[in-house]
Design an enzyme around this catalytic site. Structure first.
Site, PDB file in Angstrom:
ATOM      1  N   HIS A 296      -6.220 -10.713  -3.798  1.00 14.94           N
ATOM      2  CA  HIS A 296      -5.845  -9.839  -2.406  1.00 14.94           C
ATOM      3  C   HIS A 296      -6.257  -8.553  -2.379  1.00 14.94           C
ATOM      4  O   HIS A 296      -6.935  -8.134  -1.510  1.00 14.94           O
ATOM      5  CB  HIS A 296      -4.444 -10.283  -2.307  1.00 14.94           C
ATOM      6  CG  HIS A 296      -3.647  -9.757  -1.089  1.00 14.94           C
ATOM      7  ND1 HIS A 296      -3.885 -10.474   0.165  1.00 14.94           N
ATOM      8  CD2 HIS A 296      -3.463  -8.532  -0.597  1.00 14.94           C
ATOM      9  CE1 HIS A 296      -3.156  -9.838   1.078  1.00 14.94           C
ATOM     10  NE2 HIS A 296      -3.089  -8.820   0.530  1.00 14.94           N
ATOM     11  N   GLU A 297      -5.856  -7.893  -3.296  1.00 15.28           N
ATOM     12  CA  GLU A 297      -5.859  -6.283  -3.449  1.00 15.28           C
ATOM     13  C   GLU A 297      -7.614  -5.939  -3.432  1.00 15.28           C
ATOM     14  O   GLU A 297      -8.015  -5.062  -2.831  1.00 15.28           O
ATOM     15  CB  GLU A 297      -5.137  -5.623  -4.330  1.00 15.28           C
ATOM     16  CG  GLU A 297      -3.774  -5.645  -4.439  1.00 15.28           C
ATOM     17  CD  GLU A 297      -2.966  -5.605  -2.779  1.00 15.28           C
ATOM     18  OE1 GLU A 297      -3.434  -4.953  -2.123  1.00 15.28           O
ATOM     19  OE2 GLU A 297      -1.987  -6.555  -2.973  1.00 15.28           O
TER      20      GLU A 297
HETATM   21  N1  TRP Z   1      -1.037  -3.613   2.068  1.00 17.93           N
HETATM   22  C1  TRP Z   1      -0.437  -4.038   0.801  1.00 17.93           C
HETATM   23  C2  TRP Z   1      -0.771  -5.531   0.329  1.00 17.93           C
HETATM   24  O1  TRP Z   1      -0.895  -6.222   1.463  1.00 17.93           O
HETATM   25  C3  TRP Z   1       1.279  -4.204   1.080  1.00 17.93           C
HETATM   26  C4  TRP Z   1       2.058  -3.160   0.807  1.00 17.93           C
HETATM   27  C5  TRP Z   1       2.188  -2.668  -0.564  1.00 17.93           C
HETATM   28  C6  TRP Z   1       2.971  -2.486   1.489  1.00 17.93           C
HETATM   29  N2  TRP Z   1       3.203  -1.707  -0.582  1.00 17.93           N
HETATM   30  C7  TRP Z   1       3.615  -1.509   0.691  1.00 17.93           C
HETATM   31  C8  TRP Z   1       3.363  -2.460   2.690  1.00 17.93           C
HETATM   32  C9  TRP Z   1       4.700  -0.719   0.935  1.00 17.93           C
HETATM   33  C10 TRP Z   1       4.359  -1.655   3.332  1.00 17.93           C
HETATM   34  C11 TRP Z   1       5.051  -0.736   2.438  1.00 17.93           C
HETATM   35  O2  TRP Z   1      -1.119  -5.951  -0.561  1.00 17.93           O
HETATM   36 ZN    ZN Z   2      -2.878  -7.079   2.007  1.00  8.69          ZN
END
Ligand code: TRP
Ligand code: ZN
Length: 868
Positions: A296-297
């Site tokens: 995913h990342e």
């Molecule tokens: N973008 C991250 C993901 O989809 C989500 C995420 C990680 C996130 N840490 C966060 C969202 C803290 C809000 C706050 O994997």
């Molecule tokens: Zn994500």
């Protein structure tokens, strides 16, 4: 609260008055007071000569414009407005923050001994004053200064371009990220780690250094994450044609993290739960979770980073698409059917529940107070289902052409959901005009199907009717474009080719009106219909299949998902009748035919063990709760328990034989081996409810050579409340109490303990040396498991579970509002319950709402929940 938090609306979007093209950051890291100097190249885009920057929880040391000390500014709690500015200028801002006091885990904080950052969604504004919005893309240069002995590794985004030593044991490293990015993708890490290194050569010949940073001593738990990363890099090239674009890719595992992981450019920060695994510490589910999250990342590098979101209302643009991509990655590497089944369980359970709660919102929300509240199952999981429907309507080839066009058009920019749909539509020629409604309409469509067979005309008519019930955010609903995947079978199991108006027709019907009929021709006998194959749309379907038809489909449907779904529907019918029986004080009943159907599944030689395991897994208590209003937790629990135990007793020979036949001597994480363990452990969970349960579970616990089998034994002992439960739990905690991540499994079992006095034991467990409410993983494992997966105790009618929830929420509101806001979710759904429980929960919500320092995360949810 002195001033009520303000909402933002999607329709109020305006492009920024200024932009920042370059940002040079210098961090002088100290635990209690870190200095940040931010030098921005600012360009005026609009007509205004005052610049308003976002910033909070910081001390402002000074402002300079083009190197001149600037006094003409005002500050508020959340902003800095600088006045009388020239058109283009260099802005220098010096601020101080306190990382060790930052328990919210947003901005710059300390996780264990290491410094790290979390900037998505709006955490960068806790590091410096900035245009903290995703449509401002800048090139970052970052210098990190810290004590060398304590922080040998100083990391940030992009490439390491310079470094040196300083006086007093300090040193510095300078990083440069060539790709312009929004502030939410910024990251910094400093600390002492062990590093696992590897290399990957992209299809374009770029050599990429891969580095995984873990706490010292954990190197033997990093190889699976590395293998997953390499698999993800290969897969994205093969299936999507997308290759990595920097010379280095770093992943850091930290113990204090609010979510799963974060896709910061070139420097992912991960919850250690989604990195660390070996056969002694991690279950098969953990291994698969790591593969999915690493994927995913990584996939965000294109769908999120190279093409980002114009504003946070567009979050599903990157998240829905990236979840779709990680689901496809897991399905291509492992079992497609098992992955689909588990994704559908999440939609039908928690996502449907969210979409009928006061927090119901479209995958592209219209109104937001706290953005962190919208990282939801709806945006992520339903968002992925919406992408999957586009995939279903276009087919793989046109879908990939659409992705190509989307990337060509929007690379390096901040885009919208509309941009994405337009690219898919133009590249494919498929009309998505009505389909766009899935982005703006919330709630779950109810679809009712009826059929008639006409033997004279040899036609079979399918009538579909759709209705989306009003949600709190949106009273009026329109008909959606629903792809309905169907198949017809003859009694001998042959597929009947679909034909409408003289021409062959596709399995996927375009169901677009409130009511619509499809007349299939040349149907020579009364067929059996399979509906919503592959769960082709996130809807609730009602169709009156007979038991015989469902049993037929369990065996004869051409795709595994449809077979599983038929089995679930059959169980669902008997759950409903037994829930009703419980409520009317009548005896439970399970038809012999149903037992025989599941006997057939266990004995089936041609089915894969992993799939049989899914067939034998009953729907969760929460999924069943979603069928009812008011929900009767005791009746649901009793009916599920009855069905489980009846199947166990009636099928004891088959389950026992299967259990013993699947014993493995060595642990491997090959998919076939995972499947065998999963079936064996499902058998164990049934057998635990029978006379032989106690001895089987004990034996398995004692002889287990891996965490999957250990946990399966403990889980079975916990669920069936076996006498050995206490002893197993003690052995486990004696062995693992030094390791919080492993203890999370034990905390989860305490949280889901069905025993009557579970809550008092949970309170005792909170004193365990490995437990801390400051750590989100610990909190979710123990307290979260109790709130979400211990329905009988949490909803105890004396209100004790709800009062406990308030105590926890009061603590978390101060220390970590983001986690508090996730923990409150089950309370928001109080209207599902009987009047007594509704009143009890409302009282607790009101108590929390009266806090002086109520965080806006909780404010937003409680306000919605208490609204009409
Ligand atoms: N973008 C991250 C993901 O989809 C989500 C995420 C990680 C996130 N840490 C966060 C969202 C803290 C809000 C706050 O994997
Ligand atoms: Zn994500």
């Amino acid at each position: 609260m002195s001033q009520l938090p303000q909402a933002k609306f999607r329709n109020d979007y305006t492009s920024p008055e200024f932009t920042i093209t370059d940002l040079d950051l210098t961090f002088d890291l100290f635990d209690d007071s870190t200095t940040v100097i931010a030098v921005s190249k600012v360009i005026k885009l609009g007509t205004c000569n005052s610049l308003t920057l976002d910033g909070e929880h910081m001390e402002l040391v000074g402002v300079k414009v083009d190197d001149i000390k600037w006094q003409d500014y005002q500050r508020s709690k959340t902003n800095l407005t600088i006045n009388n500015l020239p058109d283009n200028f260099t802005l220098t801002i010096e601020t101080k923050t306190n990382p060790s006091a930052n328990t919210a885990l947003e901005g710059l904080y300390k996780s264990g001994g290491a410094f790290c950052t979390q900037c998505e969604a709006e955490g960068f504004r806790r590091i410096t004053y900035f245009l903290d919005r995703p449509d401002v893309l800048a090139k970052y240069t970052t210098t990190v200064i810290a004590d060398k002995a304590e922080n040998p590794y100083l990391l940030s985004n992009g490439n390491r371009i310079d470094s040196g030593d300083l006086e007093q044991g300090r040193h510095w490293v300078k990083w440069q990220d060539p790709h312009p990015k929004p502030s939410y993708l910024f990251a910094l890490v400093a600390g002492q780690f062990d590093v696992l290194r590897d290399q990957f050569t992209t299809k374009t010949g770029r050599k990429v250094d891969l580095e995984i940073f873990v706490d010292q001593g954990n190197l033997d738990r990093a190889p699976h994450a590395m293998a997953s990363l390499i698999n993800a890099m290969k897969w994205d090239e093969q299936r999507f044609g997308l290759a990595y674009d920097l010379d280095i890719y770093m992943i850091v595992a930290v113990d204090f993290f609010n979510m799963g992981a974060m896709e910061n450019k070139g420097l992912n920060v991960f919850n250690s739960k989604y990195v660390l695994a070996n056969d002694q510490t991690a279950t098969d589910a953990d291994y698969l979770g790591i593969e999915a999250v690493i994927g995913h990342e990584y996939f965000h590098n294109w769908t999120g980073n190279r093409i980002t979101c114009r504003d946070w209302f567009q979050l599903s643009l990157k998240e829905g698409l990236t979840v779709f991509r990680d689901q496809e990655f897991s399905s291509d590497l492992g079992s497609r059917a098992v992955n689909r089944i588990n994704n559908v369980r999440i939609i039908r359970g928690p996502q449907f529940a969210e979409d009928s709660s006061p927090m119901s919102h479209p995958i592209r929300p219209e109104k937001v107070i706290e953005m962190n509240n919208f990282y939801t199952l709806t945006v992520y999981e339903k968002g992925s289902e919406v992408i999957r429907m586009i995939h279903t309507l276009l087919g793989e080839e046109k879908f990939q052409q659409g992705i190509q066009l989307y990337v060509e058009r929007h690379d390096g920019t901040a885009a919208t959901c509309d941009d994405f749909v337009a690219a898919m539509e133009e590249a494919s020629g498929v009309d998505l005009s009505q389909f766009r409604l899935w982005y703006s309409q919330s709630g779950t469509p109810n679809v009712t199907a009826t059929t008639q067979y006409n033997p004279d005309k040899q036609t079979f008519t399918l009538q579909l009717e759709q209705h989306t019930p009003a949600t709190q955010d949106q009273p009026q609903k329109q008909a959606l474009h629903i792809p309905m995947n169907v198949e017809l079978y003859q009694a001998d199991g042959q597929i009947i080719p679909l034909q409408i108006q003289g021409s062959p027709c596709d399995n996927v019907l375009d169901f677009k009106q409130d009511q619509q009929s499809f007349v299939f021709e040349n149907v020579s006998e009364q067929p059996i219909i399979s509906l919503l194959r592959e769960f082709s749309a996130p809807i609730k379907l009602t169709y009156d299949h007979s038991d015989q038809e469902l049993m037929f489909l369990m065996v004869n449907a051409q795709n595994e998902f449809a077979r599983w779904d038929a089995g679930q529907n059959l169980i669902a019918k008997y759950l409903r009748t037994n829930i009703a029986a419980y409520q009317q004080n009548q005896a439970f009943e399970l038809n012999d035919n149903v037992i025989d159907a599941f006997r057939g599944v266990i004995l089936s030689a041609e089915l894969e063990p992993a799939f049989i395991a899914e067939m034998l897994t009953l729907p969760s208590q929460n999924e069943v709760a979603g069928w009812y209003k008011p929900v009767d937790v005791d009746a649901i629990n009793a009916a599920l328990g009855f069905i489980k135990q009846t199947l166990a007793v009636e099928l004891i020979d088959e389950l026992t034989a299967t259990y013993h036949s699947l014993k493995q001597s060595e642990y491997t994480i090959e998919h076939a081996a995972i499947g065998q363990r999963s079936l064996r452990n499902v058998c164990l969970s049934y057998l635990a409810t029978t006379d032989i349960g106690e001895s089987l579970v004990c034996q398995q616990f004692e002889s287990a050579n891996n965490m999957t089998d250990t946990m399966a034994a403990m889980s079975a002992a916990n669920q069936a409340q076996l006498t050995c439960r206490e002893a197993l739990m003690k052995t486990f905690s004696d062995k693992w109490s030094h390791d919080g991540l492993v203890m999370d499994k034990w905390f989860m079992l305490q949280g889901t303990n069905p025993a009557k006095d579970a809550l008092s034991m949970i309170r005792t467990t909170m004193d365990h040396s490995a437990f801390s409410l400051k750590n989100p993983n610990r909190t979710r494992s123990l307290v979260g498991a109790f709130f979400n997966n211990n329905p009988v105790n949490f909803h105890a009618v004396d209100g004790s579970g709800y009062q406990f929830a308030t105590e926890i929420l009061l603590f978390l509101n101060e220390s970590n509002p983001q986690v508090a806001s996730r923990m409150i979710d089950p309370l928001l759904k109080y209207r599902q319950f009987d009047e007594t429980r509704q009143q009890l929960i409302r009282t607790e919500l009101e108590k929390v709402s009266k806090l002086d320092n109520l965080a806006k995360d909780l404010f937003e949810k409680i306000t919605k929940a208490l609204e009409a």
